[in-house]
Design a protein around this motif. Structure first.
Motif, PDB file in Angstrom:
ATOM      1  N   ASP A  92       1.021  -1.192   0.152  1.00  0.00           N
ATOM      2  CA  ASP A  92      -0.010   0.035   0.049  1.00  0.00           C
ATOM      3  C   ASP A  92       1.103   1.407  -0.085  1.00  0.00           C
ATOM      4  OD1 ASP A  92      -2.342  -1.632   0.112  1.00  0.00           O
ATOM      5  OD2 ASP A  92      -2.351  -1.654   2.332  1.00  0.00           O
ATOM      6  N   ASN A  93       0.179   2.267  -0.084  1.00  0.00           N
ATOM      7  CA  ASN A  93       0.792   3.782   0.194  1.00  0.00           C
ATOM      8  C   ASN A  93       0.679   4.255   1.522  1.00  0.00           C
ATOM      9  OD1 ASN A  93       1.825   3.839  -2.440  1.00  0.00           O
ATOM     10  ND2 ASN A  93      -0.110   4.411  -3.357  1.00  0.00           N
ATOM     11  N   ALA A  94       1.561   5.148   1.966  1.00  0.00           N
ATOM     12  CA  ALA A  94       1.292   5.870   3.402  1.00  0.00           C
ATOM     13  C   ALA A  94       1.402   7.293   3.095  1.00  0.00           C
ATOM     14  CB  ALA A  94       2.112   5.197   4.113  1.00  0.00           C
ATOM     15  N   VAL A  95       1.071   8.146   4.040  1.00  0.00           N
ATOM     16  CA  VAL A  95       1.585   9.101   4.179  1.00  0.00           C
ATOM     17  C   VAL A  95       2.194   9.534   5.544  1.00  0.00           C
ATOM     18  CG1 VAL A  95      -0.101  10.381   2.899  1.00  0.00           C
ATOM     19  CG2 VAL A  95      -0.654   9.943   5.300  1.00  0.00           C
TER      20      VAL A  95
ATOM     21  N   VAL B 217      -4.572  14.641   1.519  1.00  0.00           N
ATOM     22  CA  VAL B 217      -3.358  14.155   0.591  1.00  0.00           C
ATOM     23  C   VAL B 217      -3.457  12.573   0.442  1.00  0.00           C
ATOM     24  CG1 VAL B 217      -0.863  13.911   0.568  1.00  0.00           C
ATOM     25  CG2 VAL B 217      -1.744  16.028   1.591  1.00  0.00           C
ATOM     26  N   ALA B 218      -3.817  11.797   1.582  1.00  0.00           N
ATOM     27  CA  ALA B 218      -3.883  10.397   1.303  1.00  0.00           C
ATOM     28  C   ALA B 218      -4.868   9.956   0.218  1.00  0.00           C
ATOM     29  CB  ALA B 218      -4.329   9.677   2.679  1.00  0.00           C
ATOM     30  N   ARG B 219      -6.096  10.641   0.286  1.00  0.00           N
ATOM     31  CA  ARG B 219      -6.997  10.324  -0.854  1.00  0.00           C
ATOM     32  C   ARG B 219      -6.347  10.433  -2.434  1.00  0.00           C
ATOM     33  NH1 ARG B 219     -10.742  12.544   3.091  1.00  0.00           N
ATOM     34  NH2 ARG B 219     -10.521  14.547   2.306  1.00  0.00           N
TER      35      ARG B 219
ATOM     36  N   VAL C 104      10.538   1.933   2.215  1.00  0.00           N
ATOM     37  CA  VAL C 104       9.363   1.951   1.094  1.00  0.00           C
ATOM     38  C   VAL C 104       9.418   2.903   0.150  1.00  0.00           C
ATOM     39  CG1 VAL C 104       7.804   0.851   2.735  1.00  0.00           C
ATOM     40  CG2 VAL C 104       7.686   3.218   2.526  1.00  0.00           C
ATOM     41  N   GLY C 105      10.396   3.694   0.095  1.00  0.00           N
ATOM     42  CA  GLY C 105      10.512   4.722  -0.988  1.00  0.00           C
ATOM     43  C   GLY C 105       9.337   5.506  -1.498  1.00  0.00           C
ATOM     44  N   ASP C 106       8.970   5.606  -2.728  1.00  0.00           N
ATOM     45  CA  ASP C 106       7.745   6.405  -2.995  1.00  0.00           C
ATOM     46  C   ASP C 106       6.432   5.961  -2.632  1.00  0.00           C
ATOM     47  OD1 ASP C 106       9.690   8.619  -3.845  1.00  0.00           O
ATOM     48  OD2 ASP C 106       9.713   7.865  -6.025  1.00  0.00           O
ATOM     49  N   GLN C 107       6.520   4.860  -2.119  1.00  0.00           N
ATOM     50  CA  GLN C 107       5.365   4.332  -1.364  1.00  0.00           C
ATOM     51  C   GLN C 107       4.815   5.305  -0.276  1.00  0.00           C
ATOM     52  OE1 GLN C 107       6.581  -0.111  -1.091  1.00  0.00           O
ATOM     53  NE2 GLN C 107       4.478   0.085  -0.533  1.00  0.00           N
ATOM     54  N   LEU C 108       5.761   6.011   0.205  1.00  0.00           N
ATOM     55  CA  LEU C 108       5.506   7.155   1.050  1.00  0.00           C
ATOM     56  C   LEU C 108       5.436   8.325   0.617  1.00  0.00           C
ATOM     57  CD1 LEU C 108       5.658   7.423   4.431  1.00  0.00           C
ATOM     58  CD2 LEU C 108       8.067   8.174   4.079  1.00  0.00           C
ATOM     59  N   THR C 109       4.694   9.195   1.104  1.00  0.00           N
ATOM     60  CA  THR C 109       4.248  10.728   0.634  1.00  0.00           C
ATOM     61  C   THR C 109       4.671  11.429   2.069  1.00  0.00           C
ATOM     62  OG1 THR C 109       2.822  10.117  -1.059  1.00  0.00           O
ATOM     63  CG2 THR C 109       2.782  12.506  -0.146  1.00  0.00           C
ATOM     64  N   PRO C 110       5.815  12.087   2.399  1.00  0.00           N
ATOM     65  CA  PRO C 110       5.806  13.001   3.466  1.00  0.00           C
ATOM     66  C   PRO C 110       5.042  14.170   3.358  1.00  0.00           C
ATOM     67  CG  PRO C 110       8.182  12.286   2.447  1.00  0.00           C
ATOM     68  CD  PRO C 110       7.096  11.963   1.496  1.00  0.00           C
ATOM     69  N   VAL C 111       4.492  14.714   4.355  1.00  0.00           N
ATOM     70  CA  VAL C 111       3.541  15.790   4.261  1.00  0.00           C
ATOM     71  C   VAL C 111       3.965  16.778   5.236  1.00  0.00           C
ATOM     72  CG1 VAL C 111       1.129  16.603   4.208  1.00  0.00           C
ATOM     73  CG2 VAL C 111       1.661  14.358   3.443  1.00  0.00           C
ATOM     74  N   TYR C 112       4.347  17.926   4.824  1.00  0.00           N
ATOM     75  CA  TYR C 112       4.719  18.968   5.648  1.00  0.00           C
ATOM     76  C   TYR C 112       3.608  19.930   5.626  1.00  0.00           C
ATOM     77  CZ  TYR C 112       6.606  23.378   7.520  1.00  0.00           C
ATOM     78  OH  TYR C 112       6.736  24.618   8.150  1.00  0.00           O
ATOM     79  N   VAL C 113       2.769  20.127   6.898  1.00  0.00           N
ATOM     80  CA  VAL C 113       1.799  21.126   6.844  1.00  0.00           C
ATOM     81  C   VAL C 113       2.287  22.508   7.438  1.00  0.00           C
ATOM     82  CG1 VAL C 113      -0.625  21.540   7.584  1.00  0.00           C
ATOM     83  CG2 VAL C 113       0.224  19.104   6.975  1.00  0.00           C
ATOM     84  N   ASP C 114       2.189  23.637   6.603  1.00  0.00           N
ATOM     85  CA  ASP C 114       2.356  24.894   7.236  1.00  0.00           C
ATOM     86  C   ASP C 114       1.458  25.193   7.735  1.00  0.00           C
ATOM     87  OD1 ASP C 114       3.305  27.409   7.619  1.00  0.00           O
ATOM     88  OD2 ASP C 114       3.831  27.883   5.598  1.00  0.00           O
TER      89      ASP C 114
ATOM     90  N   SER D  97       8.621  12.493  -3.241  1.00  0.00           N
ATOM     91  CA  SER D  97       7.133  12.686  -3.075  1.00  0.00           C
ATOM     92  C   SER D  97       6.918  13.644  -1.965  1.00  0.00           C
ATOM     93  CB  SER D  97       6.708  11.219  -2.611  1.00  0.00           C
ATOM     94  OG  SER D  97       7.478  10.672  -1.846  1.00  0.00           O
ATOM     95  N   LEU D  98       7.594  14.518  -1.490  1.00  0.00           N
ATOM     96  CA  LEU D  98       7.396  15.430  -0.619  1.00  0.00           C
ATOM     97  C   LEU D  98       6.236  16.413  -0.880  1.00  0.00           C
ATOM     98  CD1 LEU D  98       8.067  16.956   2.303  1.00  0.00           C
ATOM     99  CD2 LEU D  98       9.973  18.253   0.689  1.00  0.00           C
ATOM    100  N   ARG D  99       5.375  16.507  -0.142  1.00  0.00           N
ATOM    101  CA  ARG D  99       4.104  17.464  -0.253  1.00  0.00           C
ATOM    102  C   ARG D  99       4.242  18.708   0.729  1.00  0.00           C
ATOM    103  NH1 ARG D  99      -0.646  15.955  -3.257  1.00  0.00           N
ATOM    104  NH2 ARG D  99      -0.087  14.599  -4.400  1.00  0.00           N
ATOM    105  N   ILE D 100       4.312  19.870   0.251  1.00  0.00           N
ATOM    106  CA  ILE D 100       4.149  21.100   1.306  1.00  0.00           C
ATOM    107  C   ILE D 100       2.479  21.660   1.165  1.00  0.00           C
ATOM    108  CG2 ILE D 100       5.081  23.511   1.936  1.00  0.00           C
ATOM    109  CD1 ILE D 100       7.854  22.334   1.057  1.00  0.00           C
TER     110      ILE D 100
END
Length: 305
Positions: A22-25, A114-116, A45-55, A76-79
């Motif tokens: 699966d994927n994860a955040v 983001v997960a959706r 898990v590499g790009d299965q993971l989406t790191p999410v930084y919430v400002d 895959s970083l999301r800000i």
């Protein structure tokens, strides 16, 4: 003490088993806990993971830019810019626990969104042992433990460091070769500056708290504190120029600790304290006075709320 070299492969295996195909955040705040968890999970898990930084708008000065620079290697970083949403949720809220729960819920909603988008089923968190102890007891809830809402739209939450203390997390971070600005960074609360503001969180108070914290971290770096901070605790009368002002009171706090469960207020020399108050009052016209907190933990907590 945990052996970092043996902990790392075990933690990665735990993450791989929990996430599977699966994927994860992951909630990435820039602190040592979440950064170490992100590094572990991304290695696993590499790009299965989406790191999410919430400002959230509740962060330290320059935090977002630092996160972008430090973690740019994670493709895959999301800000996420959520400043307005967090401030709306905190509008009129004065109770410390209500603040923490409001922030915890908004964090989860941001991660769910983001997960959706990336079709992620799991949430990875940098929860550590003291977080669980304080939340399971009656001290205070942590936004990522006791502050979580009852409804969470994830199949599972993965917490690879839930049994570690802060100094053990630092050992793991060093073993992962994370930059010193991360591995040695002093703790910063998940709810951010919101818990360094007594009462309602406003943009004005946030501006004062952000600049004051920046001054304190700069001036006290040589003391190597476990944690050093500034909190906006109320208003009092002062004089600036020839004018009476009713300005903010900023409390400065600097403590020594091993694991955050107990702490001792540091002895700071008078010249340094005077330089801190001069900078804080001089750089912000709305600050009337600065005080130094000499209370240990217990009876106080390290943070103000």
């Amino acid at each position: 003490m945990v052996d970092a070299e043996s902990f790392i492969p075990d933690a990665k295996a735990e993450i791989v088993e929990a996430i599977g195909d699966d994927n994860a955040v992951i909630a990435l705040s820039g602190g040592v806990d979440s950064s170490t968890a992100a590094a572990l999970a991304y290695d696993a898990v590499g790009d299965q993971l989406t790191p999410v930084y919430v400002d959230t708008g509740l962060m330290r000065k320059g935090e977002t830019e630092q996160i972008r620079e430090t973690f740019e290697y994670m493709d895959s970083l999301r800000i996420v810019d959520a400043k307005d949403r967090f401030l709306d949720e905190l509008d009129g809220v004065t109770d410390p626990e209500e603040k923490r729960h409001a922030i915890g819920e908004q964090f989860i909603r941001e991660f769910e969104e983001v997960a959706r988008d990336v079709d992620a089923d799991h949430l990875v968190q940098g929860t550590i042992y003291p977080d669980r102890i304080e939340s399971e007891g009656t001290i205070k809830s942590h936004h990522n433990v006791g502050g979580l809402p009852e409804r969470i739209d994830f199949d599972g939450i993965v917490e690879p460091m839930a049994d570690l203390y802060k100094d053990e997390v630092r050992d793991v971070a060093r073993a992962l070769d994370l930059e010193e600005i991360i591995s040695e960074r002093m703790p910063f609360p998940g709810p951010g500056l919101a818990v360094r503001i007594i009462g309602e969180v406003t943009e004005e108070k946030l501006g004062v708290a952000r600049e004051a914290n920046h001054v304190v971290e700069e001036e006290l770096e040589a003391y190597d504190p476990w944690q050093a901070l500034a909190a906006v605790i109320g208003k009092a009368t002062g004089v600036k120029g020839d004018n009476r002002v009713h300005g903010w009171v900023v409390a400065v706090r600097s403590v020594e600790s091993r694991d955050g469960m107990t702490a001792r207020a540091q002895e700071i020399d008078w010249e340094t304290l005077q330089r801190i108050q001069s900078r804080i009052t001089g750089e912000n016209e709305s600050v009337a006075r600065v005080v130094y907190d000499v209370t240990h933990k217990p009876p106080a907590t390290i943070e103000y709320e």
